[in-house]
Design an enzyme around this catalytic site. Sequence first.
Site, PDB file in Angstrom:
ATOM      1  N   SER A 118       0.820  -1.216   0.000  1.00  0.00           N
ATOM      2  CA  SER A 118       0.000   0.000   0.000  1.00  0.00           C
ATOM      3  C   SER A 118       0.855   1.267   0.000  1.00  0.00           C
ATOM      4  CB  SER A 118      -0.856  -0.009   1.268  1.00  0.00           C
ATOM      5  OG  SER A 118      -1.401   1.256   1.509  1.00  0.00           O
ATOM      6  N   TYR A 149      -0.994  -0.112  10.094  1.00  0.00           N
ATOM      7  CA  TYR A 149      -1.328  -0.776   8.826  1.00  0.00           C
ATOM      8  C   TYR A 149      -0.155  -0.641   7.844  1.00  0.00           C
ATOM      9  CZ  TYR A 149      -3.689  -1.181   4.239  1.00  0.00           C
ATOM     10  OH  TYR A 149      -4.032  -1.509   2.936  1.00  0.00           O
ATOM     11  N   LYS A 192     -13.865   3.239   2.164  1.00  0.00           N
ATOM     12  CA  LYS A 192     -12.879   4.295   1.953  1.00  0.00           C
ATOM     13  C   LYS A 192     -13.556   5.539   1.391  1.00  0.00           C
ATOM     14  CE  LYS A 192      -8.746   2.671   1.335  1.00  0.00           C
ATOM     15  NZ  LYS A 192      -7.582   2.397   0.500  1.00  0.00           N
ATOM     16  N   ALA A 193     -12.771   6.638   1.269  1.00  0.00           N
ATOM     17  CA  ALA A 193     -13.362   7.948   0.967  1.00  0.00           C
ATOM     18  C   ALA A 193     -14.272   7.976  -0.272  1.00  0.00           C
ATOM     19  CB  ALA A 193     -12.259   8.993   0.838  1.00  0.00           C
TER      20      ALA A 193
HETATM   21  P1  NAD Z   1     -11.047  -5.982   1.107  1.00  0.00           P
HETATM   22  O1  NAD Z   1     -11.146  -5.784   2.586  1.00  0.00           O
HETATM   23  O2  NAD Z   1     -12.278  -5.821   0.292  1.00  0.00           O
HETATM   24  O3  NAD Z   1     -10.403  -7.404   0.792  1.00  0.00           O
HETATM   25  C1  NAD Z   1      -9.572  -8.092   1.690  1.00  0.00           C
HETATM   26  C2  NAD Z   1     -10.183  -9.464   1.893  1.00  0.00           C
HETATM   27  O4  NAD Z   1      -9.349 -10.228   2.788  1.00  0.00           O
HETATM   28  C3  NAD Z   1     -11.575  -9.405   2.541  1.00  0.00           C
HETATM   29  O5  NAD Z   1     -12.545 -10.005   1.713  1.00  0.00           O
HETATM   30  C4  NAD Z   1     -11.401 -10.167   3.836  1.00  0.00           C
HETATM   31  O6  NAD Z   1     -12.543 -10.942   4.210  1.00  0.00           O
HETATM   32  C5  NAD Z   1     -10.208 -11.065   3.517  1.00  0.00           C
HETATM   33  N1  NAD Z   1      -9.598 -11.536   4.763  1.00  0.00           N
HETATM   34  C6  NAD Z   1      -9.290 -10.796   5.849  1.00  0.00           C
HETATM   35  N2  NAD Z   1      -8.828 -11.598   6.833  1.00  0.00           N
HETATM   36  C7  NAD Z   1      -8.848 -12.869   6.337  1.00  0.00           C
HETATM   37  C8  NAD Z   1      -8.487 -14.120   6.875  1.00  0.00           C
HETATM   38  N3  NAD Z   1      -8.020 -14.233   8.122  1.00  0.00           N
HETATM   39  N4  NAD Z   1      -8.628 -15.224   6.107  1.00  0.00           N
HETATM   40  C9  NAD Z   1      -9.123 -15.123   4.828  1.00  0.00           C
HETATM   41  N5  NAD Z   1      -9.481 -13.950   4.266  1.00  0.00           N
HETATM   42  C10 NAD Z   1      -9.342 -12.836   5.017  1.00  0.00           C
HETATM   43  O7  NAD Z   1      -9.907  -4.981   0.620  1.00  0.00           O
HETATM   44  P2  NAD Z   1      -9.434  -4.605  -0.850  1.00  0.00           P
HETATM   45  O8  NAD Z   1      -9.696  -3.168  -1.017  1.00  0.00           O
HETATM   46  O9  NAD Z   1      -9.958  -5.568  -1.845  1.00  0.00           O
HETATM   47  O10 NAD Z   1      -7.850  -4.797  -0.690  1.00  0.00           O
HETATM   48  C11 NAD Z   1      -7.157  -5.945  -1.140  1.00  0.00           C
HETATM   49  C12 NAD Z   1      -5.690  -5.818  -0.763  1.00  0.00           C
HETATM   50  O11 NAD Z   1      -5.138  -4.629  -1.328  1.00  0.00           O
HETATM   51  C13 NAD Z   1      -5.461  -5.718   0.749  1.00  0.00           C
HETATM   52  O12 NAD Z   1      -4.282  -6.422   1.070  1.00  0.00           O
HETATM   53  C14 NAD Z   1      -5.258  -4.238   0.967  1.00  0.00           C
HETATM   54  O13 NAD Z   1      -4.488  -3.972   2.118  1.00  0.00           O
HETATM   55  C15 NAD Z   1      -4.543  -3.841  -0.312  1.00  0.00           C
HETATM   56  N6  NAD Z   1      -4.718  -2.410  -0.620  1.00  0.00           N
HETATM   57  C16 NAD Z   1      -5.939  -1.939  -0.975  1.00  0.00           C
HETATM   58  C17 NAD Z   1      -6.106  -0.582  -1.258  1.00  0.00           C
HETATM   59  C18 NAD Z   1      -7.435  -0.001  -1.661  1.00  0.00           C
HETATM   60  O14 NAD Z   1      -7.498   1.202  -1.909  1.00  0.00           O
HETATM   61  N7  NAD Z   1      -8.509  -0.786  -1.744  1.00  0.00           N
HETATM   62  C19 NAD Z   1      -5.003   0.292  -1.153  1.00  0.00           C
HETATM   63  C20 NAD Z   1      -3.779  -0.221  -0.768  1.00  0.00           C
HETATM   64  C21 NAD Z   1      -3.634  -1.582  -0.524  1.00  0.00           C
END
Ligand code: NAD
Length: 322
Positions: A118, A149, A192-193
């Site tokens: 991230s 985080y 998110k925002a």
């Molecule tokens: P999200 O929360 O929709 O997806 C993450 C998924 O991980 C969720 O469905 C959650 O249920 C699953 N998860 C959490 N704990 C778990 C566990 N113990 N076992 C199995 N599954 C588990 O988030 P996203 O926006 O799709 O993000 C995906 C990845 O990208 C994440 O690693 C996030 O940190 C990273 N990321 C996202 C953004 C963004 O803007 N969305 C920005 C930077 C980084």
Amino acid sequence: MSSALVLGAGGFIGGHLVSALKKEGKWVRGVDIKKHEYKDSDADDFVVGDLRDPQFTRSIIDQKFDEVYQLAADMGGAGYIFTGENDADVMHNSATINLNVLDAAVRRCVTRVFYSSSACIYPAHNQENPDSPICKESSAYPAAPDSEYGWEKLFSERLFMSYRRNYGIETRIARYHNIFGPNGTWKGGKEKAPAAICRKVALAPEGGEIEIWGDGKQTRSFLYVDECIEGTLRLMRSDYHLPVNIGSEEMVSINRLAELACEVAGKSLSVRHIDGPTGVRGRNSDNELARKVLNWEPSQSLKLGIELTYNWIELQTRRNKA
Ligand code: NAD
């Protein structure tokens, strides 16, 4: 047929990634602690389970997948990761998942693993000026993220890189910058925002008011999810193994983001600024490295992305009322 494993497939980006990999004709297994909330998964096999459990993690990495995408994380918007209330869980849960996944991948001789890091890893002191934040990949060290985080992501980047060094797994690391779009969390505290603002605009009556955390002058860039998936696939299949920004360079203030949502909705609303967690003052993707090593950068305007996202969230708010 080549195979792919998507961890976090019940989430926002993971759900879109599964669909893209299926369109390419791959056999796809998706894994998540929950099913996707907004659509049926396109995965050939979807397994619900907890990746903090090493036995479970080994059971779903039961073959030498051609591509493994590790997106599962304890994750949320500013209201979840910047208040301090969830720090221990965020660090423990996400680090445990990453440790388990890499251990299981080595046992099954998996050769290529993608990790979603991230923009939150970048030092807070480089992001105090909302007009010119510095988020070049090379500026990550000396490290000073502004959230636990971000620290966990930085630890896990290093974990993935050390598995490449010591176990020969090809690891690919994206630093995502604010990904948004349909089929993602839009209410409940983890949104998110862009999703939160679209929801507030959708629910406000014409001439009404919406609330924004902080003075709204903090800046960010936002990447539409389809472009994020394209960048992810390009990075995964590239030969570049160090972290790369996957984000947009179209930086706007949060006030401007709210204006865009109002324009798209055709509503005239006033904004009330209230106290709330806001994160750094400015953040923008720097795509110089992505252009060089992936020969790629996103091209879609923020406004088009907001239009597609607003329409989806507006539909959800109507369904919720029904
Ligand atoms: P999200 O929360 O929709 O997806 C993450 C998924 O991980 C969720 O469905 C959650 O249920 C699953 N998860 C959490 N704990 C778990 C566990 N113990 N076992 C199995 N599954 C588990 O988030 P996203 O926006 O799709 O993000 C995906 C990845 O990208 C994440 O690693 C996030 O940190 C990273 N990321 C996202 C953004 C963004 O803007 N969305 C920005 C930077 C980084």
